[in-house]
Design an enzyme around this catalytic site. Structure first.
Site, PDB file in Angstrom:
ATOM      1  N   ARG A   1      -0.076  10.295  -9.661  1.00 29.89           N
ATOM      2  CA  ARG A   1       0.443  11.378  -8.820  1.00 29.89           C
ATOM      3  C   ARG A   1       0.083  12.764  -9.387  1.00 29.89           C
ATOM      4  O   ARG A   1       0.840  13.718  -9.269  1.00 29.89           O
ATOM      5  CB  ARG A   1       1.977  11.293  -8.683  1.00 29.89           C
ATOM      6  CG  ARG A   1       2.499  10.069  -7.999  1.00 29.89           C
ATOM      7  CD  ARG A   1       2.092   9.998  -6.526  1.00 29.89           C
ATOM      8  NE  ARG A   1       2.814   8.958  -5.836  1.00 29.89           N
ATOM      9  CZ  ARG A   1       2.485   7.673  -5.837  1.00 29.89           C
ATOM     10  NH1 ARG A   1       1.403   7.264  -6.478  1.00 29.89           N
ATOM     11  NH2 ARG A   1       3.217   6.795  -5.176  1.00 29.89           N
TER      12      ARG A   1
ATOM     13  N   GLU B   1       8.670  14.262  -8.372  1.00 30.99           N
ATOM     14  CA  GLU B   1       7.321  14.136  -7.836  1.00 30.99           C
ATOM     15  C   GLU B   1       7.070  15.209  -6.784  1.00 30.99           C
ATOM     16  O   GLU B   1       5.954  15.697  -6.599  1.00 30.99           O
ATOM     17  CB  GLU B   1       7.159  12.745  -7.203  1.00 30.99           C
ATOM     18  CG  GLU B   1       5.722  12.363  -6.953  1.00 30.99           C
ATOM     19  CD  GLU B   1       5.540  11.538  -5.719  1.00 30.99           C
ATOM     20  OE1 GLU B   1       4.898  12.037  -4.782  1.00 30.99           O
ATOM     21  OE2 GLU B   1       6.042  10.402  -5.688  1.00 30.99           O
TER      22      GLU B   1
ATOM     23  N   SER C   1       9.112   9.262  -2.200  1.00 36.33           N
ATOM     24  CA  SER C   1       9.683   9.209  -3.558  1.00 36.33           C
ATOM     25  C   SER C   1       9.942  10.627  -4.052  1.00 36.33           C
ATOM     26  O   SER C   1       9.016  11.443  -4.088  1.00 36.33           O
ATOM     27  CB  SER C   1       8.709   8.549  -4.531  1.00 36.33           C
ATOM     28  OG  SER C   1       8.426   7.246  -4.141  1.00 36.33           O
TER      29      SER C   1
HETATM   30  N1  EPU Z   1      13.997  -0.803  -7.096  1.00 41.37           N
HETATM   31  C1  EPU Z   1      15.370  -0.926  -7.229  1.00 41.37           C
HETATM   32  N2  EPU Z   1      16.175  -0.154  -6.437  1.00 41.37           N
HETATM   33  C2  EPU Z   1      15.669   0.709  -5.539  1.00 41.37           C
HETATM   34  C3  EPU Z   1      14.274   0.850  -5.413  1.00 41.37           C
HETATM   35  C4  EPU Z   1      13.461   0.086  -6.203  1.00 41.37           C
HETATM   36  O1  EPU Z   1      15.861  -1.709  -8.012  1.00 41.37           O
HETATM   37  O2  EPU Z   1      16.475   1.378  -4.871  1.00 41.37           O
HETATM   38  C5  EPU Z   1      13.123  -1.632  -7.941  1.00 41.37           C
HETATM   39  C6  EPU Z   1      12.895  -3.002  -7.345  1.00 41.37           C
HETATM   40  O3  EPU Z   1      12.969  -3.941  -8.361  1.00 41.37           O
HETATM   41  C7  EPU Z   1      11.460  -2.972  -6.840  1.00 41.37           C
HETATM   42  C8  EPU Z   1      10.830  -1.963  -7.785  1.00 41.37           C
HETATM   43  O4  EPU Z   1      11.868  -1.027  -8.095  1.00 41.37           O
HETATM   44  O5  EPU Z   1      10.874  -4.210  -6.939  1.00 41.37           O
HETATM   45  C9  EPU Z   1       9.687  -1.207  -7.143  1.00 41.37           C
HETATM   46  O6  EPU Z   1      10.117  -0.668  -5.902  1.00 41.37           O
HETATM   47  P1  EPU Z   1       9.113  -0.329  -4.720  1.00 41.37           P
HETATM   48  O7  EPU Z   1       8.189  -1.464  -4.481  1.00 41.37           O
HETATM   49  O8  EPU Z   1       9.894   0.180  -3.564  1.00 41.37           O
HETATM   50  O9  EPU Z   1       8.203   0.811  -5.334  1.00 41.37           O
HETATM   51  P2  EPU Z   1       8.588   2.104  -6.183  1.00 41.37           P
HETATM   52  O10 EPU Z   1       8.043   1.938  -7.552  1.00 41.37           O
HETATM   53  O11 EPU Z   1      10.014   2.428  -6.043  1.00 41.37           O
HETATM   54  C10 EPU Z   1       6.297   3.282  -5.667  1.00 41.37           C
HETATM   55  C11 EPU Z   1       5.812   4.587  -5.146  1.00 41.37           C
HETATM   56  C12 EPU Z   1       5.936   4.649  -3.634  1.00 41.37           C
HETATM   57  C13 EPU Z   1       5.142   3.508  -3.049  1.00 41.37           C
HETATM   58  C14 EPU Z   1       5.681   2.201  -3.614  1.00 41.37           C
HETATM   59  C15 EPU Z   1       4.878   1.005  -3.172  1.00 41.37           C
HETATM   60  C16 EPU Z   1       6.206   6.234  -6.891  1.00 41.37           C
HETATM   61  C17 EPU Z   1       7.022   7.375  -7.355  1.00 41.37           C
HETATM   62  N3  EPU Z   1       6.569   5.687  -5.740  1.00 41.37           N
HETATM   63  O12 EPU Z   1       7.703   3.212  -5.412  1.00 41.37           O
HETATM   64  O13 EPU Z   1       5.347   5.858  -3.206  1.00 41.37           O
HETATM   65  O14 EPU Z   1       5.217   3.497  -1.630  1.00 41.37           O
HETATM   66  O15 EPU Z   1       5.585   2.224  -5.063  1.00 41.37           O
HETATM   67  O16 EPU Z   1       3.665   0.989  -3.848  1.00 41.37           O
HETATM   68  O17 EPU Z   1       5.239   5.861  -7.559  1.00 41.37           O
HETATM   69  C18 EPU Z   1       5.771   8.145  -2.660  1.00 41.37           C
HETATM   70  O18 EPU Z   1       5.042   8.445  -3.592  1.00 41.37           O
HETATM   71  O19 EPU Z   1       6.312   9.015  -1.919  1.00 41.37           O
HETATM   72  C19 EPU Z   1       6.042   6.739  -2.398  1.00 41.37           C
HETATM   73  C20 EPU Z   1       6.890   6.341  -1.452  1.00 41.37           C
END
Ligand code: EPU
Length: 338
Positions: free
Chosen positions: A164, A334, A238
């Site tokens: 990012r 972010e 995010s």
């Molecule tokens: N999780 C929780 N609680 C929550 C959210 C997530 O426990 O409320 C845990 C879960 O275990 C889940 C893991 O976090 O398996 C990962 O969650 P998720 O797949 O939703 O992905 P993320 O790491 O929370 C990132 C990006 C998103 C992107 C998703 C999918 C960042 C900051 N965010 O989120 O990007 O869509 O992966 O690849 O890297 C954005 O940048 O605006 C964005 C939405």
């Protein structure tokens, strides 16, 4: 190109926050980007280039010039046996580019379907989702520097991409108008379904033969199931980055919190799911007045209607503080704050 005064930015940011731009203009061609860059108004004011406004939080009025980038156009500029080069105007809506590529079987950005915002923001943020980052397919970025009209071309290396991050978010922050981005996409698909939720969703959909379209559809379904639609509930995706910590700190935390979610990034670091940290700190589904933390994805802060940017910023401070108290990890935002 008209310069307007005292324009509300409410409809131009996905948080739906009210803020007034002292000056406001729309550019729809590279020539207009050059014209505004050379003009006196840009010399005399702070300037901010906006695309879809989907990664920005206004905490006050903007006392300068907002340049809304609406440069359009998608064209194939070169083709080899294995690749196509697609040059795209910075003001094109990102998902429209994804649809254009899916239709033609150009592979590389299908995992990035439905990310809000415009093409011009893709290199700034190095947008990423579901196991893919846009840096892997960016071939070149063209931009016009403020105070000048010369078009500068950046190679992928020149952009200094990170998670990012890019040179446009750091050294060159608010110094360029990005006019176009050229993507290098594969003609022979190489599918990336490494991200856990994708194979699960493909199975649920009953997909047997993998296609670019199928993957994009799976991503769209996953996103729709947990990310709020900014047209209905204001948000900027995010709000925080997933923090990286050392393996040693991770091992220590794992003893205390066995369910902690982390992914090794190299030999010495682990990326922690910030959503997990925030959820464990009790914020998921929190609402106070019109600000909140989304009930299905704790990384997303939301405006239920009349929240101000300052309200959302204050909530983010409280979350950072409480996550730090519990895990000794300091979350970084972010979203760009103004
Ligand atoms: N999780 C929780 N609680 C929550 C959210 C997530 O426990 O409320 C845990 C879960 O275990 C889940 C893991 O976090 O398996 C990962 O969650 P998720 O797949 O939703 O992905 P993320 O790491 O929370 C990132 C990006 C998103 C992107 C998703 C999918 C960042 C900051 N965010 O989120 O990007 O869509 O992966 O690849 O890297 C954005 O940048 O605006 C964005 C939405």
């Amino acid at each position: 190109m008209k310069i307007k005064e005292n324009i509300s930015l409410k409809d131009f940011n996905s948080f739906g926050i009210e803020a007034i731009a002292k000056f406001f203009t729309i550019i729809s061609s590279t020539e207009q980007a050059q014209e505004i860059s050379e003009s006196l108004i840009i010399e005399k004011n702070n300037s901010l280039v906006m695309g879809g406004g989907s990664n920005i939080l206004f905490t006050r009025n903007f006392d300068g010039l907002v340049i809304k980038n609406e440069i359009s156009g998608i064209e194939l500029t070169n083709e080899t046996d294995d690749f196509v080069f697609i040059k795209c105007g910075a003001g094109v809506i990102w998902h429209e580019l994804v649809l254009f590529c899916i239709e033609r079987n150009y592979c590389g950005i299908e995992n990035l379907a439905l990310i809000p915002g415009c093409v011009g923001a893709s290199p700034i943020q190095n947008i990423g989702a579901y196991g893919v980052e846009v840096k892997d397919v960016i071939h070149a970025v063209e931009a016009v520097p403020f105070f000048d009209s010369k078009i500068i071309s950046f190679s992928n290396n020149d952009c200094h991409f990170g998670y990012r991050e890019s040179v446009f978010k750091n050294k060159y922050k608010n110094q360029f108008i990005i006019t176009s981005v050229t993507y290098k996409l594969k003609k022979n698909p190489v599918f990336n379904i490494s991200y856990g939720a994708i194979p699960q969703e493909l199975e649920r959909m009953g997909v047997k033969d993998l296609t670019i379209k199928g993957i994009a559809l799976a991503v769209i379904n996953i996103r729709n199931s947990k990310l709020p639609n900014p047209k209905i509930i204001g948000n900027a995706g995010s709000f925080f980055k997933n923090p990286e910590i050392s393996i040693a700190q991770y091992e220590e935390l794992k003893i205390k919190f066995p369910s902690i979610v982390g992914y090794p990034t190299d030999k010495s670091n682990v990326k922690i799911a910030a959503g997990w940290l925030i959820e464990q700190s009790g914020w998921k589904g929190f609402r106070e007045g019109d600000v909140g933390c989304h009930e299905k994805q704790a990384l997303v802060l939301v405006n239920f209607g009349k929240a101000t940017g300052a309200d959302i910023y204050k909530l983010s401070e409280r979350i950072i503080e409480s996550v730090f108290q519990q895990f000794q990890i300091r979350l970084e935002r972010e979203v760009n704050i103004y």
